[in-house]
Structures are given as C-alpha cells and as structure tokens.
Design a protein around this motif. Structure first.
Motif, short mmCIF file in Angstrom:
data_model
loop_
_atom_site.label_atom_id
_atom_site.label_comp_id
_atom_site.label_asym_id
_atom_site.label_seq_id
_atom_site.Cartn_x
_atom_site.Cartn_y
_atom_site.Cartn_z
N VAL A 15 25.27 53.89 15.95
CA VAL A 15 23.88 53.42 15.94
C VAL A 15 23.22 52.91 17.16
CG1 VAL A 15 22.80 51.55 14.72
CG2 VAL A 15 24.75 52.36 13.40
N GLY A 16 23.93 52.55 18.00
CA GLY A 16 23.35 52.25 19.34
C GLY A 16 22.82 53.45 20.05
N LEU A 17 23.59 54.59 19.99
CA LEU A 17 23.28 55.69 20.38
C LEU A 17 22.03 56.18 19.75
CD1 LEU A 17 26.65 57.84 21.37
CD2 LEU A 17 24.53 57.25 22.93
N LEU A 18 21.82 56.31 18.49
CA LEU A 18 20.99 56.74 17.58
C LEU A 18 19.74 55.90 17.92
CD1 LEU A 18 20.30 58.56 15.28
CD2 LEU A 18 20.74 56.62 13.98
N ALA A 19 19.83 54.62 18.22
CA ALA A 19 18.81 53.75 18.44
C ALA A 19 17.99 54.24 19.67
CB ALA A 19 18.88 52.23 18.53
N PHE A 20 19.10 54.43 20.70
CA PHE A 20 18.56 54.79 22.09
C PHE A 20 17.83 56.11 22.01
CE2 PHE A 20 19.58 56.90 26.22
CZ PHE A 20 18.97 55.67 27.14
N LYS A 45 -2.34 52.23 21.89
CA LYS A 45 -0.85 52.77 21.88
C LYS A 45 0.03 51.52 21.43
CE LYS A 45 -1.56 57.12 24.23
NZ LYS A 45 -1.03 58.04 23.18
N ILE A 46 -0.51 50.34 21.69
CA ILE A 46 0.22 49.19 21.40
C ILE A 46 0.38 49.13 19.85
CG2 ILE A 46 0.14 46.69 21.26
CD1 ILE A 46 -1.74 46.65 23.66
N PHE A 47 -0.52 49.35 19.09
CA PHE A 47 -0.34 49.70 17.60
C PHE A 47 1.07 50.27 17.21
CE2 PHE A 47 -0.54 53.22 14.37
CZ PHE A 47 -0.87 52.52 13.25
N TYR A 48 1.66 51.35 18.00
CA TYR A 48 2.81 51.88 17.45
C TYR A 48 3.98 50.68 17.50
CZ TYR A 48 0.26 56.03 17.69
OH TYR A 48 -0.80 57.06 17.81
N ILE A 49 4.06 49.88 18.53
CA ILE A 49 5.35 49.02 18.73
C ILE A 49 4.85 47.78 17.92
CG2 ILE A 49 6.57 49.46 20.85
CD1 ILE A 49 4.71 47.48 22.21
N HIS A 50 3.53 47.66 17.91
CA HIS A 50 3.23 46.21 16.92
C HIS A 50 3.41 46.61 15.68
CE1 HIS A 50 0.61 42.89 15.96
NE2 HIS A 50 0.14 43.79 15.23
N VAL A 51 2.95 47.62 15.02
CA VAL A 51 3.53 47.97 13.64
C VAL A 51 5.13 48.29 13.49
CG1 VAL A 51 3.12 49.73 11.63
CG2 VAL A 51 1.38 48.92 13.09
N GLY A 52 5.65 48.88 14.23
CA GLY A 52 7.15 49.20 14.30
C GLY A 52 7.96 48.04 14.09
N THR A 53 7.53 46.77 14.89
CA THR A 53 8.34 45.54 15.13
C THR A 53 7.87 44.67 13.74
OG1 THR A 53 6.61 44.95 16.59
CG2 THR A 53 8.75 45.16 17.53
N ALA A 54 6.62 45.04 13.33
CA ALA A 54 6.28 44.02 12.16
C ALA A 54 6.99 44.63 11.12
CB ALA A 54 4.59 44.27 11.88
N TRP A 55 6.98 45.89 10.73
CA TRP A 55 7.74 46.56 9.59
C TRP A 55 9.02 46.16 9.45
CZ3 TRP A 55 6.79 48.21 4.91
CH2 TRP A 55 5.51 48.74 4.63
N ASN A 56 9.65 46.09 10.74
CA ASN A 56 11.34 45.71 10.87
C ASN A 56 11.36 44.35 10.82
OD1 ASN A 56 13.16 48.17 10.95
ND2 ASN A 56 11.30 48.73 12.18
N ALA A 57 10.45 43.76 10.90
CA ALA A 57 10.85 41.96 10.77
C ALA A 57 10.67 41.88 9.27
CB ALA A 57 9.36 41.30 11.45
N PHE A 58 9.74 42.56 8.65
CA PHE A 58 9.75 42.57 7.14
C PHE A 58 11.06 43.02 6.57
CE2 PHE A 58 4.93 43.39 6.69
CZ PHE A 58 4.64 41.99 7.31
N LEU A 59 11.55 43.88 6.94
CA LEU A 59 12.88 44.44 6.54
C LEU A 59 14.01 43.49 6.80
CD1 LEU A 59 14.52 46.84 5.50
CD2 LEU A 59 14.84 47.82 7.78
N ILE A 195 5.76 56.90 12.40
CA ILE A 195 7.16 56.88 11.73
C ILE A 195 8.32 56.85 12.63
CG2 ILE A 195 8.32 58.57 10.17
CD1 ILE A 195 5.61 59.21 8.86
N ILE A 196 8.29 57.80 13.62
CA ILE A 196 9.39 57.89 14.50
C ILE A 196 9.55 56.42 15.18
CG2 ILE A 196 10.25 58.73 16.80
CD1 ILE A 196 8.62 61.11 16.18
N THR A 197 8.51 55.93 15.50
CA THR A 197 8.93 54.17 16.30
C THR A 197 9.32 53.27 15.11
OG1 THR A 197 6.75 54.96 17.44
CG2 THR A 197 7.58 52.79 17.47
N VAL A 198 8.80 53.62 14.08
CA VAL A 198 9.26 52.65 12.92
C VAL A 198 10.72 52.76 12.52
CG1 VAL A 198 9.34 51.83 10.39
CG2 VAL A 198 7.27 52.12 11.67
N PHE A 199 11.08 54.18 12.60
CA PHE A 199 12.68 54.47 12.53
C PHE A 199 13.44 53.93 13.81
CE2 PHE A 199 11.46 57.49 8.95
CZ PHE A 199 12.48 56.74 8.03
N ALA A 200 12.92 54.03 14.83
CA ALA A 200 13.58 53.70 16.01
C ALA A 200 14.08 52.26 16.02
CB ALA A 200 12.84 53.93 17.47
#
Lengths: 236, 45
Positions: A15-20, A45-59, A195-200
């Motif tokens: 999983v660590g490798l996949l995340a990287f 471009k801040i939008f991508y990490i902002h939404v990526g971290t927000a969705w995963n906080a919800f998860l 989508i890629i950023t959210v999965f990352a």
C-alpha cells in the motif's frame, strides 16, 4: 501472531508503494496535465489537494463511525483501535483542509477566513474529532474508553453530511458546487486529475492506518507484558 | 505561485511530521517491549 504481523507488514509495504506511485502520478497530473484555470491561474491547483484531503477526511470519519458501531455490537478491541487510528488521521487531513483552504481563499477571495457555512461546519467537524481524541486520551480504562469514544464517534459523524450539504442548505457564493447535480462542471482533464489525487490520498490514508494500527498493537503488547510482570510480582 | 507552493509545502510537511511521529512512537514502544521481555526472562531465571 508472528505470521499475521508479516502479512500486515507486507500489505503495508504494498500500500505504501501504491500510495507513493499514485502521489507521483497525481503530482504530474496537477502540474503538467491539468489545464490552467483562466481566472485564478495556478492558485486553483490548490483545489486538487484541498479536495483530496477533504474527501479522505470524510472517509476516515466514516471509518470511525462504522468501526464504532461494530465495536458497540461486538466489543472487539480491534474495531476500537481502527476507530481511534482513523480519527487521528481524519483530524490530520481536516487540519490540512483548514490550512490549505485559507491559503487558497486569501488569494481567490482576498480573505483568509470568513464565517460562511462550509468553513464554519468544517471547523466544527475538526473540533468534534479533536474532542473525540481528547476523550481517548483522557480515559485510561480500555472498555470505558472504547464505549465513550464509540458513542462520540457515532454522534460526531452527523456533522460530515452537514459539512458536505452546507452549501446547498445555507447557500454559499464562495464554495460553488462543481461536481454533482447543479454543479458547474469542469474540464475533463481537471476531473481526471482530481480523481487521481483523491485515490492517491486514499492510498495514503490506508498506509497511515496500517502504520498507526501497528503502533496500537505494540502499545497493547507493552500493556500485556506489564500486566504479566505485575501479576508475577503480586504472586511473590 | 507562492500561494500554491505554500499550500503544497504545508500539506507535505504535515504528512511528513505525522509519519515521523508514528515512526518515533513505534521505535520507542519496540524498545520498551524488548526491555520488558528481558526483564520478564530474568525474573523467570
């Protein structure tokens, strides 16, 4: 027990490798593949990490909710451990959301903070889960801690849909709905990048969960050895 | 450009510090386990 640990360690590495790899792909997509937004330019471009971290906080908070329900039904400590680990990572991601948001807002809106619905409910969410972690830190007895935290984790999750729907419920000009019904839509390359950023960040969340749960496992091992030593001393 | 860089730097520093803190906790606890196991073994002898 040792075999179980080896399997978990192997899964953690995969999983660590996949995340990287996903993070590198997301970085490439954000800076080279996604088009530049016309008005905000590169700040968007801040939008991508902002939404990526927000969705995963919800998860992460959904995992707290789910693990808490299972813990109350089964009283299996592994679910309590998962809830605790997930809450900690959810708080980390929410902190990042609350930091990247104002950085973006400062440039896009001309202000670091405003008490609009999305920002306010997100701040409340952060405070709720800080409270959750405070409960976990304050109660030493595992059964009582697990029970209290589980109840708090289930009730606290009510704020997650409130944060998500706050812009629909109370209206917000600063947080336009981009995705979903009524959304303004976005360039397909921007959507792919998002989508890629959210999965990352999801892969990173799972990796951090593995690491945090390993710490919890060792903490319990230490407690078990100490109990054993104490009972030996009492027997003398 | 500086706003975007600031946001990305903050995110990566935040994640890095968290991973470091988990690693430190893990190392400290593993050392404690070793120490306690040695103590338990000595007691048995």
């Amino acid at each position: 027990m040792e075999e179980g640990r080896t399997v978990k360690r192997s899964a953690e590495i995969v999983v660590g490798l996949l995340a990287f790899i996903l993070m590198l792909t997301a970085g490439y997509a954000i800076f080279y593949y996604a088009p530049m937004e016309r008005v905000m330019r590169e700040v968007q471009k801040i939008f991508y990490i902002h939404v990526g971290t927000a969705w995963n906080a919800f998860l992460a908070f959904f995992l707290v909710f789910l693990a808490s329900i299972i813990y109350l039904r089964t009283r299996d400590r592994r679910w309590d451990n998962l809830a605790g680990a997930s809450a900690e990572i959810g708080v980390l991601f929410t902190t990042l959301v609350l930091v990247t948001g104002p950085i973006w807002g400062s440039s896009a809106w001309g202000t670091w903070w405003t008490w609009e619905p999305r920002l306010t409910t997100a701040l409340v969410l952060w405070l709720i889960y800080l409270g959750y972690l405070a409960i976990r830190a304050a109660v030493p007895e595992p059964q009582r801690r697990g029970m209290l935290a589980a109840v708090f984790g289930i009730i606290g999750f009510a704020d997650v849909p409130i944060v998500y729907f706050s812009i629909v419920l109370w209206g917000s000009k600063l947080h336009p709905q981009v995705i979903g019904p009524g959304g303004g839509g976005m360039d397909p390359r921007m959507l792919v990048t998002l989508i890629i950023t959210v999965f990352a960040f999801t892969a990173l969340l799972i990796y951090l969960l593995f690491k945090r749960l390993a710490v919890e496992e060792i903490t319990q091992e230490v407690a078990a050895i100490k109990d054993d030593l104490r009972s030996q001393l009492d027997a003398i | 450009m500086s706003y975007m860089l600031a946001a990305y730097i903050v995110v990566w520093i935040g994640i890095f510090l968290y991973v470091m803190s988990i690693g430190r906790r893990q190392v400290r606890l593993q050392a404690e386990v070793r120490e306690l196991k040695e103590l338990a073994a000595r007691r048995k002898r």
